[in-house]
Write an enzyme that holds these catalytic residues in place. Sequence first.
Site, PDB file in Angstrom:
ATOM      1  N   ARG A   1      -9.185   1.264   8.698  1.00  0.00           N
ATOM      2  CA  ARG A   1      -8.791  -0.116   8.959  1.00  0.00           C
ATOM      3  C   ARG A   1      -9.891  -0.881   9.689  1.00  0.00           C
ATOM      4  O   ARG A   1      -9.704  -2.057   9.981  1.00  0.00           O
ATOM      5  CB  ARG A   1      -7.545  -0.112   9.834  1.00  0.00           C
ATOM      6  CG  ARG A   1      -6.269  -0.512   9.072  1.00  0.00           C
ATOM      7  CD  ARG A   1      -5.150  -0.494  10.076  1.00  0.00           C
ATOM      8  NE  ARG A   1      -3.975  -1.182   9.680  1.00  0.00           N
ATOM      9  CZ  ARG A   1      -2.862  -0.607   9.234  1.00  0.00           C
ATOM     10  NH1 ARG A   1      -2.830   0.688   9.044  1.00  0.00           N
ATOM     11  NH2 ARG A   1      -1.801  -1.328   8.995  1.00  0.00           N
TER      12      ARG A   1
ATOM     13  N   ARG B   1      11.431  -6.207   4.645  1.00  0.00           N
ATOM     14  CA  ARG B   1      11.215  -4.749   4.624  1.00  0.00           C
ATOM     15  C   ARG B   1      12.208  -4.074   5.564  1.00  0.00           C
ATOM     16  O   ARG B   1      12.438  -4.530   6.683  1.00  0.00           O
ATOM     17  CB  ARG B   1       9.784  -4.430   5.050  1.00  0.00           C
ATOM     18  CG  ARG B   1       9.550  -2.938   5.214  1.00  0.00           C
ATOM     19  CD  ARG B   1       8.107  -2.541   5.085  1.00  0.00           C
ATOM     20  NE  ARG B   1       7.258  -3.061   6.134  1.00  0.00           N
ATOM     21  CZ  ARG B   1       5.939  -2.827   6.179  1.00  0.00           C
ATOM     22  NH1 ARG B   1       5.355  -2.110   5.244  1.00  0.00           N
ATOM     23  NH2 ARG B   1       5.224  -3.330   7.163  1.00  0.00           N
TER      24      ARG B   1
ATOM     25  N   ARG C   1      -0.556  -9.545  13.118  1.00  0.00           N
ATOM     26  CA  ARG C   1      -1.098  -8.438  12.317  1.00  0.00           C
ATOM     27  C   ARG C   1      -1.974  -8.970  11.183  1.00  0.00           C
ATOM     28  O   ARG C   1      -2.972  -8.352  10.826  1.00  0.00           O
ATOM     29  CB  ARG C   1       0.035  -7.572  11.767  1.00  0.00           C
ATOM     30  CG  ARG C   1       0.768  -6.821  12.869  1.00  0.00           C
ATOM     31  CD  ARG C   1       1.983  -6.107  12.349  1.00  0.00           C
ATOM     32  NE  ARG C   1       1.644  -5.014  11.474  1.00  0.00           N
ATOM     33  CZ  ARG C   1       2.494  -4.450  10.623  1.00  0.00           C
ATOM     34  NH1 ARG C   1       3.733  -4.903  10.518  1.00  0.00           N
ATOM     35  NH2 ARG C   1       2.114  -3.444   9.871  1.00  0.00           N
TER      36      ARG C   1
ATOM     37  N   LYS D   1       0.833  -1.211   0.000  1.00  0.00           N
ATOM     38  CA  LYS D   1       0.000   0.000   0.000  1.00  0.00           C
ATOM     39  C   LYS D   1       0.861   1.252   0.000  1.00  0.00           C
ATOM     40  O   LYS D   1       0.637   2.179  -0.763  1.00  0.00           O
ATOM     41  CB  LYS D   1      -0.907   0.047   1.244  1.00  0.00           C
ATOM     42  CG  LYS D   1      -1.874  -1.103   1.364  1.00  0.00           C
ATOM     43  CD  LYS D   1      -2.749  -0.977   2.609  1.00  0.00           C
ATOM     44  CE  LYS D   1      -1.975  -1.026   3.912  1.00  0.00           C
ATOM     45  NZ  LYS D   1      -1.289  -2.298   4.174  1.00  0.00           N
TER      46      LYS D   1
ATOM     47  N   ARG E   1      11.444  -2.929  11.276  1.00  0.00           N
ATOM     48  CA  ARG E   1      10.470  -2.396  12.242  1.00  0.00           C
ATOM     49  C   ARG E   1      10.140  -3.451  13.287  1.00  0.00           C
ATOM     50  O   ARG E   1      10.028  -4.627  12.959  1.00  0.00           O
ATOM     51  CB  ARG E   1       9.179  -2.017  11.505  1.00  0.00           C
ATOM     52  CG  ARG E   1       9.179  -0.620  10.956  1.00  0.00           C
ATOM     53  CD  ARG E   1       8.083  -0.379   9.949  1.00  0.00           C
ATOM     54  NE  ARG E   1       6.751  -0.819  10.356  1.00  0.00           N
ATOM     55  CZ  ARG E   1       5.649  -0.642   9.609  1.00  0.00           C
ATOM     56  NH1 ARG E   1       5.741  -0.049   8.441  1.00  0.00           N
ATOM     57  NH2 ARG E   1       4.481  -1.071  10.025  1.00  0.00           N
TER      58      ARG E   1
END
Length: 214
Positions: free
Chosen positions: A88, A127, A171, A13, A160
């Site tokens: 969300r 990531r 998540r 996204k 992260r």
Amino acid sequence: MKIIMLGAPGAGKGTQAKKIAAKYDIPHISTGDIFRANIKNGTELGKKAKTYMDQGLLVPDELVVDLVVDRVNQEDCSNGYVLDGFPRTIPQAEALDKALADLGQKMDYAIDVDVPDENIVNRMGGRRACVGCGATYHLVFAPTKEEGICDTCGKELILRDDDKPETVQKRLNVYHEQTQPLIEYYSKAGILKTVDGTVDMNDVFQAIVDILGE
Ligand code: ADP
Ligand code: AMP
């Protein structure tokens, strides 16, 4: 042009929202980035948000909705914006619709970047985020020129906390339970567009441009 990006955590996204913002010259509004900036600056909002984010949970609606409604009312949003990571939950979507309706406006597109859970786990593990400017890279799919160093600002890159494997599965569960129902919500509203998010990021973007127009 007012656009919502939908999709699982790690679907791409943010990657696509940045490209949309640059091409159509509209602000990119990422609630995750706003919370991370607040955490970095040690604000009260940041302290509250961090306790949820570190556990892979959603920050409560009441801490998110007003923040976004205030943001989209700012002058630079008058020609539209791309929302990344918001809404969300169904209550967030309803609050956004109401705030827009009060202004006589409505959302134009909800773009779902569709990526199966199997691919997500690899995406998140690779990531890397810059501690300085927040730019996002991927060890394999979007590497930096120099390993571990941000191409844009030269600062260090980190994994992260919420991208650690134990939190990613949590998540994903939260996504399926609380966020995925938005796909039906925006389908019913007649503004849902779905793109295959498993292909190369430039091809994902081309599919989005085909929807939004040149
Ligand atoms: P989100 O904002 O949905 O959480 P990101 O845009 O940060 O996701 O993308 C998650 C990770 O996957 C990043 O490291 C990014 O560089 C990488 N990525 C994004 N799109 C693709 C793609 N189409 N193919 C492979 N990797 C991608
Ligand atoms: P993101 O950068 O979009 O992956 O967001 C990182 C984390 O910030 C999420 O896992 C949530 O804890 C929190 N967050 C971001 N946006 C929202 C939102 N709209 N509602 C609730 N929590 C959010």
